[in-house]
Design a protein around this motif. Structure first.
Motif: not given
Length: 364
Positions: A219-239
């Motif tokens: 949900t963060g506004k992270d510099g998303a492109g038209s596809d919604g893929v961000g150009t800056t750091k977004a949330t991370a997750y462990p797996l």
């Protein structure tokens, strides 16, 4: 070190074994074309776009046995399938999308491939703008780092990886003039090979590796492109890269997402053992893989839990009709396996036989 044991079953195979087997190959029946034509006529008469088609809208009597066999082989067999002879030359691209999507609804349930609601992706070289459109950033050296989504839409090679779905379907409409070879490897076989030579590193693959969503959802506004893929750091997750539950193995892996997380200053860094485990994982996948060139009319289906896939670079020649085009579906399967505790962070639902996977949709 835990007391791990080799995995067994038909999903454990080497490239040499599988390329000499016909178990994973089916031929589309000649009688099936009339069935597709009738189903297409029905959805065209109803005025449905391809993304509106449901299983009920697209009757496929006569093909149910074949499709049930494919779904069973994907989950309980070798984990890969190739359906040959799909009549791609018979239809224009719009009708072909309707037929492919309709067929997909009988195999599983299509899920979203990005957060803007895309259910089918044309996999082709989209040119130099893909980073600006689908996500890019800079690494510590100032080199452009493309998102995983953007890399798919270039003519470059793709490293071994999995997609966030039970099954990936790739229908070959046109093949490149040169290259674009599909590479496939059994992840249970990789597990066993690492267990035999470096059990300490196998343990490392069952630990958490931090991955960056790179703006693909969140949900963060992270510099998303038209596809919604961000150009800056977004949330991370462990797996973890490897997991087992109730005797069923799963691997979810994309080095690009791991590398993207490592670019962020507040994400835990990989341990030396984790770094070495990735190197051994990639080398072992290469040792055990096999290569397959998809021909027009080939439908490749991959169980993401037990298979890594990649591709070699390719060169198009549009003037001769050799500009590579694959149509991709992500399917959640009714007969899917249980997943380990903790995998909810990626799949949302980890119980067997439940819808899951795909990219969560975000209200704008």
């Amino acid at each position: 070190m835990t007391n791990r044991t080799p995995l067994t079953g038909p999903s454990v195979w080497t490239g040499d074994e599988i390329k000499n087997s016909k178990r994973w190959i089916r031929d589309f029946p000649a009688s099936g074309t009339a069935t597709l034509d009738a189903a297409l006529a029905a959805v065209n008469k109803a005025g449905l776009e391809w993304s509106q088609i449901t299983r009920k809208d697209f009757p496929l009597s006569g093909l149910h046995g074949l499709l049930a066999d494919i779904a069973d082989e994907l989950e309980n067999g070798v984990g890969i399938m190739k359906l040959r002879g799909f009549p791609v030359d018979r239809y224009d691209e719009n009708d072909l999308r309707k037929i492919y999507f309709g067929l997909g609804t009988h195999l599983g349930t299509p899920v979203f491939q990005n957060r803007s609601g895309e259910l089918m992706r044309a996999i082709r070289d989209e040119g130099a703008h893909v980073g600006r459109t689908y996500g890019e950033t800079k690494d510590q050296k100032g080199t452009t780092f493309l998102s995983s989504y953007a890399r798919t839409l270039t003519n470059g090679g793709l490293r071994f990886h999995t997609d966030r779905t039970d099954v990936v379907g790739l229908l070959c409409v046109r093949q490149a003039m040169k290259g674009g070879v599909s590479t496939l490897a059994s992840t249970p076989a990789i597990h066993n090979a690492i267990l035999a030579k470096r059990p300490d590193l196998l343990d490392a693959l069952f630990t958490d590796y931090w991955r960056s969503r790179f703006g693909e959802e969140g949900t963060g506004k992270d510099g998303a492109g038209s596809d919604g893929v961000g150009t800056t750091k977004a949330t991370a997750y462990p797996l973890p890269i490897f997991g087992v539950r109730d005797g069923k193995f799963t691997s979810h892996y994309s080095l690009t997402f791991i590398e993207a997380a490592q670019l962020a200053p507040d994400v835990p860094k990989l341990t030396p053992a984790q770094k070495e485990a990735i190197d051994v994982l990639m080398a072992t996948a290469q040792e055990l893989c096999f290569e397959m060139t998809l021909e027009p009319g080939d439908l490749q289906l991959i169980n993401s839990h037990v298979t890594y896939h990649g591709r070699t670079p390719f060169e198009d020649e549009a003037s001769s009709g050799h500009d590579r085009l694959l149509l991709r579906l992500w399917l959640t399967m009714a007969n899917n396996r249980p997943l380990p505790q903790g995998h909810e962070i990626l799949w949302r639902n980890i119980e067997a036989g439940q819808p899951r996977g795909g990219i969560q949709q975000v209200a704008i």
